[in-house]
Scaffold this active site. Structure first.
Site, PDB file in Angstrom:
ATOM      1  N   SER A   1       0.804  -1.224   0.000  1.00 61.68           N
ATOM      2  CA  SER A   1       0.000   0.000   0.000  1.00 61.68           C
ATOM      3  C   SER A   1       0.835   1.271   0.000  1.00 61.68           C
ATOM      4  O   SER A   1       0.361   2.325  -0.444  1.00 61.68           O
ATOM      5  CB  SER A   1      -0.936   0.003   1.212  1.00 61.68           C
ATOM      6  OG  SER A   1      -0.209  -0.191   2.414  1.00 61.68           O
TER       7      SER A   1
ATOM      8  N   HIS B   1      -0.885   5.887   6.595  1.00 61.50           N
ATOM      9  CA  HIS B   1      -0.319   5.840   5.252  1.00 61.50           C
ATOM     10  C   HIS B   1       0.013   7.261   4.788  1.00 61.50           C
ATOM     11  O   HIS B   1      -0.601   8.227   5.240  1.00 61.50           O
ATOM     12  CB  HIS B   1      -1.301   5.205   4.263  1.00 61.50           C
ATOM     13  CG  HIS B   1      -1.384   3.723   4.367  1.00 61.50           C
ATOM     14  ND1 HIS B   1      -2.117   3.083   5.337  1.00 61.50           N
ATOM     15  CD2 HIS B   1      -0.809   2.748   3.624  1.00 61.50           C
ATOM     16  CE1 HIS B   1      -2.002   1.773   5.180  1.00 61.50           C
ATOM     17  NE2 HIS B   1      -1.204   1.542   4.145  1.00 61.50           N
TER      18      HIS B   1
END
Length: 239
Positions: A10, A215
């Site tokens: 990711s 993230h």
């Protein structure tokens, strides 16, 4: 001529960076992810962007390496965090006690030091075998928190534990990359001063949906990961 293949999890697909490509489904490949930004900046002759949210060393091998070939000249990848169970570790640290967080980090660090090196070594060998002429760039992971007082959310002990785990992961990745003769790019320097609690963060804190939590944002890709790629001597540009 650069024939670029972007592999990984990711942190490479761009989860959290928004503007996801419609055909990427749950892989969450973002137009704002560093592979897309790098390819556009350098006018790559061909780009295969196959990084996928949730990828491990095993799923990169089974689902992504087919994108490589003898004509591939550049490969980038982030991988290892999911193998070590970082998603579960972060959920534990957010939702449970400090002692539970520390235990989860200790378990992850043991995996990182004992099991992950072999998995990385094997994957890097497979990448090299499938693309023997390519420059392979392995990017690391940023620390999550700047250690300052007065920041709401997790306590300092939890933040320090998560940073320690990130450092352990980067250290193991860097050693395996060196053993394989590949190129490591440490992004912690690019993200320094832009962690959570810095006041100018390039990472998501806890979000809804949870998948984007911890993230890089679109800015994190543009000002963190992209410069980490640009700082390297990418030999394939001259081929």
């Amino acid at each position: 001529m650069t024939n670029y293949v972007a592999l990984g999890d990711s942190y490479s697909s761009g989860t959290g960076a928004g503007d996801y490509e419609p055909d990427s489904g749950s892989c969450n490949r973002s137009a704002n992810a560093y592979p897309r930004l790098w390819a556009a900046k350098h006018s790559a002759a061909s780009v295969k962007f196959v990084a996928c949210s949730g990828a491990t060393t095993a799923t990169v091998r089974s689902g992504q390496l087919s994108a490589l070939s003898g004509t591939t000249t550049l490969v980038s990848i982030t991988v290892g965090g999911n193998d070590a169970g970082f998603g579960t570790v972060m959920q534990t640290c957010v939702l449970r006690s400090t002692s539970s967080c520390q235990t989860a980090v200790t378990t992850a660090e043991k995996y990182i030091s004992t099991t992950l090196p072999g998995k990385l070594d094997s994957l890097y060998r497979d990448i090299r075998a499938k693309s023997p002429s390519a420059q392979v760039i392995v990017l690391g992971y940023p620390r999550l928190y700047k250690m300052v007082d007065g920041c709401v959310g997790l306590n300092q002990t939890k933040r320090a534990a998560l940073n320690k785990a990130a450092d352990a992961l980067d250290t193991t990745i860097e050693k395996s990359v060196a053993n394989a003769g590949l190129t490591f790019s440490d992004v912690r320097d690019e993200f320094a001063g832009h962690e959570l609690c810095s006041g100018d963060g390039w990472l998501h804190s806890v979000t809804i949906p949870l998948g984007s939590s911890y993230h890089p944002t679109a800015i994190g890709h543009a000002r963190g990961y992209l410069p980490a790629m640009n700082a390297l001597d990418v030999r394939s540009l001259a081929m």
